[in-house]
Design an enzyme around this catalytic site. Structure first.
Site, PDB file in Angstrom:
ATOM      1  N   HIS A  84       0.863  -1.188   0.000  1.00 27.49           N
ATOM      2  CA  HIS A  84       0.000   0.000   0.000  1.00 27.49           C
ATOM      3  C   HIS A  84       0.895   1.232   0.000  1.00 27.49           C
ATOM      4  O   HIS A  84       2.123   1.101   0.072  1.00 27.49           O
ATOM      5  CB  HIS A  84      -0.980   0.000   1.179  1.00 27.49           C
ATOM      6  N   HIS A  86       1.265   3.941   2.104  1.00 27.81           N
ATOM      7  CA  HIS A  86       1.706   4.724   3.255  1.00 27.81           C
ATOM      8  C   HIS A  86       3.216   4.936   3.212  1.00 27.81           C
ATOM      9  O   HIS A  86       3.974   4.054   2.788  1.00 27.81           O
ATOM     10  CB  HIS A  86       1.305   4.032   4.554  1.00 27.81           C
ATOM     11  N   ASP A  88       5.710   4.952   5.236  1.00 27.00           N
ATOM     12  CA  ASP A  88       6.679   4.061   5.869  1.00 27.00           C
ATOM     13  C   ASP A  88       6.922   2.800   5.046  1.00 27.00           C
ATOM     14  O   ASP A  88       7.896   2.082   5.277  1.00 27.00           O
ATOM     15  CB  ASP A  88       6.254   3.718   7.301  1.00 27.00           C
ATOM     16  N   HIS A  89       6.073   2.538   4.073  1.00 34.40           N
ATOM     17  CA  HIS A  89       6.255   1.404   3.162  1.00 34.40           C
ATOM     18  C   HIS A  89       6.737   1.835   1.775  1.00 34.40           C
ATOM     19  O   HIS A  89       7.432   1.068   1.111  1.00 34.40           O
ATOM     20  CB  HIS A  89       4.930   0.643   2.999  1.00 34.40           C
TER      21      HIS A  89
END
Length: 273
Positions: A84, A86, A88-89
């Site tokens: 996904h 976000h 932090d990813h």
């Protein structure tokens, strides 16, 4: 956002997790990211091609550590996937693509680099490695899970964490969708040989079915608590959080509030409040 997942989680995060999956932990620990973001390197034994799932934050040292982990094994990174969007990813994905020359595939076109996207039901094959794409919206509308059938494993991003429970990121995240996604994962675990959860944060979980069933039970319990809080006179999401999430670290209350807003919407849509 709470403790108590069943099963036998690994004592540490990072390193080899299955015959085909290696984790490189990003240095971004926080109450929301747990130990940090798990960047997954997937490779069929005997192949020199690696698929990377979630390159993680915009951290040059981490991105190069992921590349180094592949090169130490005499392998090259051939494809990058996102569970996904976000940050932090996915925030490091563009730079990672520059460093590796790979395309970045994601469900949301805003996070793709290249012409190809991802959709539920797709099968991805790279160097003999087979990954099946499972649509698991709910945490976010673009959340995906990757099924690694040869290892009986699923890479869940933030849909199932290695420790605690995740938030439904209202308004993009929808609780009804999230519950449907958990049921989809329960079917994979119960009927299709999935044993292991390779999460986006936290340690590996050895009991996939037990972990997903815990998540479903936890959500049902929280919904009942939210409904009771409203019946007791709570009128705002903040009031519900203070009552229902009193057992949760206050640093997580902002995330809890997003989940409460999603829960309130679910209860309203179903005529329960």
């Amino acid at each position: 956002m709470s403790s108590g997942l069943p099963g036998n989680p690994a004592d540490t995060v990072g390193g080899a997790a299955t015959a085909r999956a290696l984790c490189v932990l990003a240095p971004n620990p926080s109450p929301m990211t747990l130990d940090g973001t798990n960047t997954w390197l997937l490779c069929e034994p005997g192949s020199d091609q690696v698929v990377v799932v979630d390159p993680g934050p915009q951290d040059e040292g981490h991105l190069r550590a992921v590349i180094d982990a592949a090169e130490r094994q005499g392998r090259r990174i051939a494809l990058t996937l996102l569970t996904h969007g976000h940050a932090d990813h996915a925030a490091g994905a563009a730079r990672f693509a520059e460093l590796t020359g790979t395309q970045v595939r994601a469900l949301d076109p805003a996070h793709r680099l290249g012409e190809e996207g991802l959709t539920g039901g797709q099968v991805i094959e790279v160097g003999g490695l087979e990954l099946r794409v499972v649509a698991t919206p709910g945490h976010t509308s673009d959340s995906l899970t990757f099924h690694l059938p040869a290892d009986g494993a699923i890479l869940t991003g933030d849909t199932v964490l290695g420790r605690g429970t995740t938030m439904v990121a209202h308004p993009d995240g929808v609780l009804g969708d999230y519950l449907d996604s958990l049921r989809r994962l329960r079917t994979l675990a119960g009927e299709h040989g999935v044993r292991t959860v390779l999460p986006g944060h936290g340690p590996v979980l050895a009991d996939a079915l037990g972990s997903v069933e815990y998540y479903l039970a936890h959500r049902a319990a929280r919904l009942a608590q939210v409904e009771t809080a409203v019946e007791a006179g709570c009128r705002t999401a903040e009031e519900v959080v203070a009552r229902v999430y009193a057992d949760v670290d206050r640093a997580l209350w902002p995330a809890a509030e997003l989940s409460v807003r999603a829960q309130l919407r679910y209860l309203e849509d179903h005529g329960l409040i």
